[in-house]
Scaffold this motif. Sequence first.
Motif, short mmCIF file in Angstrom:
data_model
loop_
_atom_site.label_atom_id
_atom_site.label_comp_id
_atom_site.label_asym_id
_atom_site.label_seq_id
_atom_site.Cartn_x
_atom_site.Cartn_y
_atom_site.Cartn_z
N ILE A 29 1.00 -0.90 -0.41
CA ILE A 29 -0.37 0.00 -0.01
C ILE A 29 1.14 1.38 0.21
CG2 ILE A 29 -1.72 1.07 1.80
CD1 ILE A 29 -2.97 -1.29 2.09
N VAL A 30 1.77 1.37 1.08
CA VAL A 30 3.02 2.72 0.78
C VAL A 30 3.77 2.60 -0.29
CG1 VAL A 30 4.81 3.42 2.36
CG2 VAL A 30 2.51 2.33 3.60
N GLU A 31 4.35 1.77 -0.55
CA GLU A 31 5.50 1.55 -2.32
C GLU A 31 3.88 2.63 -3.50
OE1 GLU A 31 7.98 -0.95 -4.77
OE2 GLU A 31 6.45 -1.72 -3.35
N GLN A 32 2.66 1.85 -4.05
CA GLN A 32 1.54 2.59 -4.15
C GLN A 32 1.99 3.52 -4.02
OE1 GLN A 32 -1.02 -0.63 -3.47
NE2 GLN A 32 -0.92 -1.63 -5.98
N ALA A 33 1.25 3.54 -3.11
CA ALA A 33 1.34 5.81 -2.55
C ALA A 33 1.87 6.38 -2.61
CB ALA A 33 0.67 5.92 -1.17
N GLN A 34 3.57 5.92 -2.94
CA GLN A 34 4.75 6.59 -3.55
C GLN A 34 4.22 7.61 -4.54
OE1 GLN A 34 8.19 3.64 -2.73
NE2 GLN A 34 8.78 5.96 -2.63
N GLN A 35 3.16 6.68 -5.54
CA GLN A 35 3.00 7.49 -7.36
C GLN A 35 2.51 8.89 -6.51
OE1 GLN A 35 3.57 6.41 -9.45
NE2 GLN A 35 4.56 4.32 -8.97
N SER A 36 2.02 9.30 -5.21
CA SER A 36 1.17 10.35 -5.08
C SER A 36 2.64 11.72 -5.70
CB SER A 36 1.08 10.78 -3.96
OG SER A 36 0.71 9.90 -2.92
N ALA A 144 -1.50 10.61 2.36
CA ALA A 144 -1.85 10.10 3.34
C ALA A 144 -3.08 10.04 2.57
CB ALA A 144 -1.95 11.18 4.59
N GLN A 145 -3.42 10.63 2.40
CA GLN A 145 -5.04 10.11 1.43
C GLN A 145 -4.86 9.00 0.29
OE1 GLN A 145 -7.96 10.10 1.97
NE2 GLN A 145 -9.36 11.11 0.25
N SER A 146 -3.57 9.25 -0.45
CA SER A 146 -3.47 7.99 -1.09
C SER A 146 -2.98 6.60 -0.47
CB SER A 146 -2.36 7.98 -1.97
OG SER A 146 -2.00 9.17 -2.58
N ILE A 147 -2.45 6.65 0.24
CA ILE A 147 -2.64 5.27 1.13
C ILE A 147 -4.29 4.65 2.60
CG2 ILE A 147 -1.98 4.62 3.40
CD1 ILE A 147 0.98 5.88 3.88
N MET A 148 -4.49 6.09 2.58
CA MET A 148 -6.06 5.27 3.08
C MET A 148 -7.39 4.74 1.51
SD MET A 148 -7.24 8.71 5.53
CE MET A 148 -6.61 10.11 4.85
N LEU A 149 -7.04 5.41 0.69
CA LEU A 149 -8.12 4.85 -0.82
C LEU A 149 -7.28 3.10 -0.48
CD1 LEU A 149 -8.01 8.01 -2.72
CD2 LEU A 149 -10.10 7.15 -1.21
N LEU A 150 -5.88 3.84 -0.81
CA LEU A 150 -5.34 1.65 -1.07
C LEU A 150 -5.57 1.21 0.31
CD1 LEU A 150 -1.83 3.16 -2.23
CD2 LEU A 150 -3.43 1.65 -4.06
N ALA A 151 -5.94 1.42 1.05
CA ALA A 151 -6.47 0.43 1.49
C ALA A 151 -7.82 0.22 1.78
CB ALA A 151 -6.01 1.10 3.79
N VAL A 152 -8.36 1.31 1.67
CA VAL A 152 -10.31 0.92 1.74
C VAL A 152 -10.26 0.29 -0.22
CG1 VAL A 152 -12.11 1.77 0.96
CG2 VAL A 152 -10.26 2.85 2.70
N ASN A 153 -9.99 -0.19 -0.87
CA ASN A 153 -9.42 -0.86 -1.70
C ASN A 153 -9.62 -2.11 -1.32
OD1 ASN A 153 -10.03 -1.09 -4.73
ND2 ASN A 153 -7.93 -1.53 -4.92
N ARG A 154 -8.04 -2.26 -0.38
CA ARG A 154 -8.38 -3.82 -0.02
C ARG A 154 -9.21 -3.90 1.05
NH1 ARG A 154 -2.84 -5.82 -0.41
NH2 ARG A 154 -1.60 -4.76 -1.77
#
Length: 218
Positions: A29-36, A144-154
């Motif tokens: 999740i955090v790695e994907q959020a790096q695209q922010s 942070a918002q990217s992390i939260m949305l990616l977490a919800v997606n999982r």
Amino acid sequence: MNFKEVFQNEHVTRKFTNRKVPEKAIAEIVEQAQQSPSLLNSQPWRAYVLMGDALAEFKKAAIENSDNKVKPNEDFASMLSLDWDTFPSSNMATMGASQSFFFRNKLNLFTEANKNMFNAPAIIFLTIPRKSPAWSVFDLGIFAQSIMLLAVNRGLGIMPAHSMVSYPDLVRKYAGIPEDEYVGMAIAVGYIDKNAEINDPVFIPKRVPFNKIYKVSN
């Protein structure tokens, strides 16, 4: 989920189950959020995850501070000491009234959940360097918002909470964060306890009327 489902399903979780979240899932999740996006590709953020024994020890130390009335000393300005403008102040007053109504029979449950960090099996602490422009705080919010949305997606629940960074020295101690980084915010992640009274029903505060926040000029 499709994006609309993810976005509409994003809401805070006030109590998580005891089920552990795989560290690999959090790392992905955090790695994907790096695209922010960030100013000039500065990517000022760092993420430190507490789980297992380290998280249990941190929670214990934070509860002891709270019980002993140790004054919070956030790295960012204390939320309660800020000089808010009239517009956000009025919105917070509305939120307070609606929250009081919602929690009319659950205030003790919420207080206990907050004190125990919502029974979270994992907490992600986000930092930026102390030597940062104010813009980096904006970048941290996007991350942070990217992390939260990616977490919800999982299929995970999330809880971004000011209370979890009340004692940044403890966060640094247990998460191994260096002194030259601000502890900006924390996001608890885990599986939603659907049987917990404090989670039922989902509480989503009313939004400000659209015409109060939107203006177009042609």
